[in-house]
Scaffold this active site. Sequence first.
Site, short mmCIF file in Angstrom:
data_model
loop_
_atom_site.label_atom_id
_atom_site.label_comp_id
_atom_site.label_asym_id
_atom_site.label_seq_id
_atom_site.Cartn_x
_atom_site.Cartn_y
_atom_site.Cartn_z
CG ASP A 48 9.50 -8.11 -63.52
OD1 ASP A 48 10.72 -8.08 -63.27
OD2 ASP A 48 8.82 -7.08 -63.58
CG ASP A 50 2.16 -9.05 -60.57
OD1 ASP A 50 2.52 -7.86 -60.68
OD2 ASP A 50 2.02 -9.80 -61.55
CB CYS A 104 -10.71 -4.53 -41.94
SG CYS A 104 -8.93 -4.69 -42.17
CB CYS A 122 -5.63 -4.20 -40.80
SG CYS A 122 -6.15 -2.50 -41.11
CB CYS A 142 -9.65 -1.43 -39.34
SG CYS A 142 -9.69 -1.06 -41.10
CG HIS A 183 -7.60 -0.91 -44.85
ND1 HIS A 183 -8.41 -1.73 -44.09
CD2 HIS A 183 -8.26 -0.71 -46.01
CE1 HIS A 183 -9.51 -2.00 -44.76
NE2 HIS A 183 -9.45 -1.39 -45.92
ZN ZN Z 1 -8.20 -2.49 -42.11
#
Ligand code: ZN
Length: 371
Positions: free
Chosen positions: A89, A261, A299, A301, A304, A330
Amino acid sequence: MKFRVIAPDGEARAGVIETGRGLIHTPQFIPVGTVGTVKALSPAELREMGAEIILCNTYHLYLRPGEEVIRRLGGVQRFMGWPGPVLTDSGGFQVYSLSRLRRITSDGVEFRSHIDGSLHFVGPERAMKIQQALGADIIMAFDECTPYPATYEYALNSLRLTTEWARRCRAVHREGQALFGIFQGGTYRDLRLRSLEEIVGIGFDGYAAGGLSVGEPKGLMHEMIHFTGPLMPADRPRYLMGIGDLLDVLEAVEAGYDIFDCVMPTRNARNGTLFTSEGRISIKRTEFKEDPSPLDPECGCYTCRSFSRAYLRHLYLSGEILSMRLNTIHNLTFYMRFFRLMREAVLKGEFRGFKERWKKVLERNFNRESS
Ligand SMILES: [Zn+2]
């Protein structure tokens, strides 16, 4: 930098931005790496969850460690060990929000550092020089972020300054970095239109809406998003700065915006607020004390796959560093997946259905105690 729209779906669109360091598939979320790191994550973890570009803050890197240090070390990407593209930025927003602002003149802004109180002056030419030294792939013109509320007169003067500074940024811009222009105008439709026309008239590689999500009511923000999106040049990336609440993102993608963003997923993660496919969770709640289930069964990830809600709650309440790491893994994975699914929906011409389905999920807070 090249940009092409692959599939329009109403005003919504899926596209690809080509940079020298890799492709950015839009709509795309840009994780915020404020001081040259997305808090709590390594670049390898960011890659694994599908991040394609990182945002770094010029204001922070200018104050510490200084842009010349980063230039000598091979640029911001090498400095932080991130192989993909980086966007910086202009520093304008932080100068207004973080520093102790001293004075705005037609040449720039005088401010005191939030770190040590030292006095600094940054204007359009200086902002460009700093960003050239940092070496990001996409850089932003220096603007004045119009606050909310602002009188019509204030917003008009602010707009004039932003146009003047955009012209001066354009004049000293060098090849090798894509330069995006920012338009302002507060919450006044005619000023938004005028600012956009003036910035487009100067000519940039992409265009960004600034000065939204600065305290205005949601309804007004959405009105501005839907008003401005379709007016922006269709053959350039459209960037909605600082907005990442997924309900706002749905409105903005519907209006034709491409990139976003926000610190929301990472900051919320550190505060124990987690996004799931069933709604938002506050992990500290008593109801999760002995809950053996994963945070979000849908999920995939690392968090998880490996841990229970009970353990995540325990880590959070114990103030463990691992809590911030697992929660951030996560939340950002959730965001990246959301954007991937949204892009697929646009490509299939099914964005409207996607929006309606997810609006219901995102508005839900599934902590049982609170319902
Ligand atoms: Zn997750």
